[in-house]
Structure formats: C-alpha cells, structure tokens
Design an enzyme around this catalytic site. Structure first.
Site, mmCIF file in Angstrom:
data_model
loop_
_atom_site.group_PDB
_atom_site.id
_atom_site.type_symbol
_atom_site.label_atom_id
_atom_site.label_comp_id
_atom_site.label_asym_id
_atom_site.label_seq_id
_atom_site.Cartn_x
_atom_site.Cartn_y
_atom_site.Cartn_z
ATOM 1 C CG HIS A 80 44.984 17.372 -20.314
ATOM 2 N ND1 HIS A 80 44.554 16.405 -21.195
ATOM 3 C CD2 HIS A 80 45.997 16.807 -19.599
ATOM 4 C CE1 HIS A 80 45.252 15.293 -21.018
ATOM 5 N NE2 HIS A 80 46.138 15.513 -20.056
ATOM 6 C CD GLU A 82 41.298 19.766 -24.130
ATOM 7 O OE1 GLU A 82 41.164 18.945 -25.052
ATOM 8 O OE2 GLU A 82 42.301 19.784 -23.376
ATOM 9 C CB CYS A 144 41.954 13.054 -23.553
ATOM 10 S SG CYS A 144 41.747 13.856 -21.940
ATOM 11 C CB CYS A 218 39.490 16.988 -21.750
ATOM 12 S SG CYS A 218 41.090 17.505 -21.093
ATOM 13 C CE LYS A 221 39.061 16.681 -14.600
ATOM 14 N NZ LYS A 221 40.364 17.264 -14.201
ATOM 15 C CE LYS A 379 34.929 21.691 -4.205
ATOM 16 N NZ LYS A 379 35.959 20.792 -4.774
ATOM 17 N NE ARG A 387 30.126 24.337 -9.265
ATOM 18 C CZ ARG A 387 31.173 23.546 -9.504
ATOM 19 N NH1 ARG A 387 31.580 22.694 -8.563
ATOM 20 N NH2 ARG A 387 31.810 23.587 -10.656
#
Length: 417
Positions: A80, A82, A144, A218, A221, A379, A387
């Site tokens: 998307h 964004e 969205c 979006c 996020k 990760k 984080r």
C-alpha cells in the site's frame, strides 16, 4: 514555523509529476482510467518553509496470508502506498548512513554520527537524524482502516450497522458479501466489514473473493509509528528513534473525517492510554497533527469526467537514491518469489545494506547481530528488545492485533544491498 497541508502536498505531487509516464496509472483510449493511492515523506527545516520530498510511493496491494511463508524476505508483504513510502524512506536513511560511513565525515545533510557520550546500553545506535528537522507525511487517500470508516459508511447504499457476531476464526476472516459467521470476534475484523465497529484494529481490505490477509490496515500501522518512530526494525538498529517521528499527516479535505482521525490517532481517542508514555532507548508516544489540503492527486478515486475508474496493479517507489516499479511485491518483469525480483526495500536487501553499514561504521555488536543465519534471529536479538517492548505495549492498547507470522527463516544470501 508550521507549514500548511497544501505546501506539503505540493512537494509530493510535483515530485510524482516528474516520474516517467510508464510508472504512472494508465489513461486508456476507451475512456477508462486507472487510479492508485499516492504517499510521500517530506522533510522540513524547523523555523523554515524549506521542504524536501525524500520518498514517495504508489500502490494498493498486499500479500495474502497463505503466501507469507514463500516470501523469504524477497517479496514485499504490504505495498500500500503509505507503507511503501515509509519503507522507501527507511531505505533512504540507510543509504544516507552508508554514504556517511564511506566518507567518514561527521554528518550529512540529514544524518549524523552520534558521539560516544550520547550512546547508552539501551540507546546504542551510532547514527541519528540531524536536529531541527520535522518529518511530514502526505496521503492522497484516507488510510485504510479506522481513519476511513466514516467515509466508508457514507459511501454505502445502506448504512444500517451490521449485527455483530460473537467469535472469530483467524484463518477464515469474514467478507462483506457473506453472512457473518457466528465465530467472528469484533476485535479482529476483515477489511471494511462491520463498518459500524469503530476504534478497532482492522486488516487490509480486499475483494470478497480474494485470499484473506493478516496485514494490518494502514491506519493501525501508522498509529503504531507514533510510538516506534518511522524507523523499521533494521533501521532502528543503526539510527536513534528519539527525533524521527511524524510531525504531520496530510490528507485531502475530501478524505479527512476529523472525528475518525481523532479516534484513530490522537491521545484523546483509542490511544489515550499511551498519552505521555516514554520508554527506554529514545522511544515515546509522539502524536502527530492531522491537517488537510485542498490539492487533489491527478490519479485519485475522485477523477472527474471519466467514463470508468479501475484500480492500478502497479506500484512504484522513489527516493533520491533510486526508483523502481513493483507488481505483486516483486520488481516489474520478474517472477513473483524469484530472488532476482527482490525490491530495494524488501527485508533481505535492507538487511544486507544494514550489515554493510555496521561494518563500515565499525560497530561490532551490530555486525554480530546482523551476521546471524536467519532473519528471525535478527528480529529476536537482544538489541531489539526495547523496540519489541514498545510494540507490545501499543498492541496491548490496540486490541485485536493479530501477528502476520511466518516466513522469517530466510538468510541474507543471494542478494546485493
């Protein structure tokens, strides 16, 4: 000095206008025209009206949940506009770090080395955004998810709220064309379904006959970025998050519902429990202002005098360091899932670039972490613990956030930075 929405939008729109026509939606000879969302990241010097567009992107697709395990860090999960603009901005920042490390200068126009006295065990990054820079984001459509629900309701022929079912089956989210299943839970909704339910986490919208996705909207996020900064996990290993949050989100006035924006993003809406929150490592809840522009994107859904509008299947991204066109999460002209089609902003190539920077900048702890065998090990590394804590706290507020897990067992091999 506050900048207007029109001024921010204008910088992004003028940059898009300079693109080659082959990277833009089609204007077909039969009167049918394509539309696509556009997003951009703009930098402003504080106290100045000088604006620079650093990254822009178009796009409106994402990868089905069933294909996540095949992506292998090569295919994008979500393109998307964004999200692709934010990923492109992160690529821009890593390229800036790389150039700075090669030059061995103390700072560039946007990035600087941090002094040893600034760095702590929890706030360890070797780079930082230079002080006095505000970051703005422009979107040609309402993101969205929750920030667009009033617009969605207004567009319905019948805006009668749907009756809410009682539980959910994550692997088979309901769609609008079907009778809601009695196993559907209101805290994890599919796309634009059950549009009367507000303030909840939503997944990316899709056609009723499309394979389901677990990619978050979006709106959700971007809301998360108010606490994690606009940095991705990889970029946050190298750049301090403390001053790299969005200052403004700009939407066309036709796409801005003040009620929805306040509910979705502000500390008086669904994120109220985060108001004033700070974490170790330079993280904090930093809400942005949402402002409007009267400028409209030429290829928006609101094109006038057009026989028919259809969505574009291509997306493009641009930064000062390069540009590319993407179809299906892969470089145009390459087969999906082929490593030769790896985008500059895919996980594997971003990982490789971050590793190269850690070597050039002589940061052994980062280099050790980034030389592990699997992306999952990056990760899960200790340097990202702070984080992860921020994300867990925000997800605890944004109830119903279902992880889009799988496909993190890949290595760094096979790609250049």
């Amino acid at each position: 000095m506050e900048i207007s929405g029109d001024e921010i939008a204008d910088v992004v729109l003028r940059r898009f206008d300079a693109w080659e026509s082959k990277r833009k939606p089609l204007k077909r000879t039969n009167g049918v025209r394509e539309w696509v969302p556009l997003s951009g990241i703009v930098a402003q010097r504080q106290g100045s009206k000088s604006l620079t567009c650093l990254a822009i992107a178009t796009g409106m697709k994402c990868l089905p949940q069933k294909s996540i395990t095949r992506a292998n860090g090569v295919v994008l999960h979500d393109w998307h506009a964004e999200i692709l603009a934010i990923r492109s901005f992160n690529r821009f920042l890593l390229e800036e770090c790389h150039a700075l490390a090669v030059s061995q200068k103390k700072s560039s126009e946007y990035i600087r080395f941090r002094d040893g006295s600034e760095r702590t065990e929890s706030h360890f990054q070797p780079f930082a955004l230079r002080d006095g820079i505000n970051i703005h984001m422009y979107c040609s459509e309402a993101p969205c998810g929750d920030a667009s629900m009033e617009l969605t309701m207004a567009s319905q022929e019948d805006s009668t709220p749907w009756a809410m079912p009682t539980a959910t089956t994550p692997s088979s989210p309901p769609n609008q064309s079907q009778t809601p299943s009695p196993t559907t839970e209101p805290t994890s909704l599919h796309g634009r379904g059950y549009f009367s339910q507000l303030g909840v986490v939503r997944r990316k919208p899709s056609r009723p006959d499309a394979p389901p996705t677990l990619s978050k909207s979006c709106t959700d996020k971007i809301a998360l970025k108010q606490s994690t900064s606009v940095l991705s996990s990889l970029t946050s290993l190298l750049i301090s998050p403390h001053n790299i949050y969005l200052h403004s989100l700009v939407l066309p006035s036709s796409q801005l519902s003040p009620v929805a924006a306040n509910r979705a993003f502000s500390p008086s809406g669904r994120l109220k429990p985060l108001s004033g929150r700070k974490w170790e490592g330079g993280y904090a809840f930093k809400p942005f202002r949402v402002i409007s522009t009267e400028k409209e994107f030429e290829y928006s859904r609101r094109q006038t005098g057009v026989k028919e509008l259809v969505s574009s299947n291509i997306s493009s991204s641009w930064t000062h360091h390069g540009s590319e066109t993407i179809i299906g999460g892969t470089l145009q002209g390459r087969k999906q899932f082929d490593i030769k089609g790896a985008s500059r902003v895919c996980k594997r190539r971003m990982w490789k670039l971050a590793l190269d920077v850690s070597v050039l900048a002589s940061v052994p702890a980062l280099e050790r972490l980034l030389r592990v065998e699997r992306y999952a090990d990056v990760k899960g590394g200790g340097l990202l613990e702070g984080r992860r804590r921020v994300k867990e706290d925000v997800r605890g507020v944004l109830t119903g956030w279902m992880r889009n897990e799988g496909g993190e067992g890949f290595g760094i091999e096979g790609v250049e930075r």
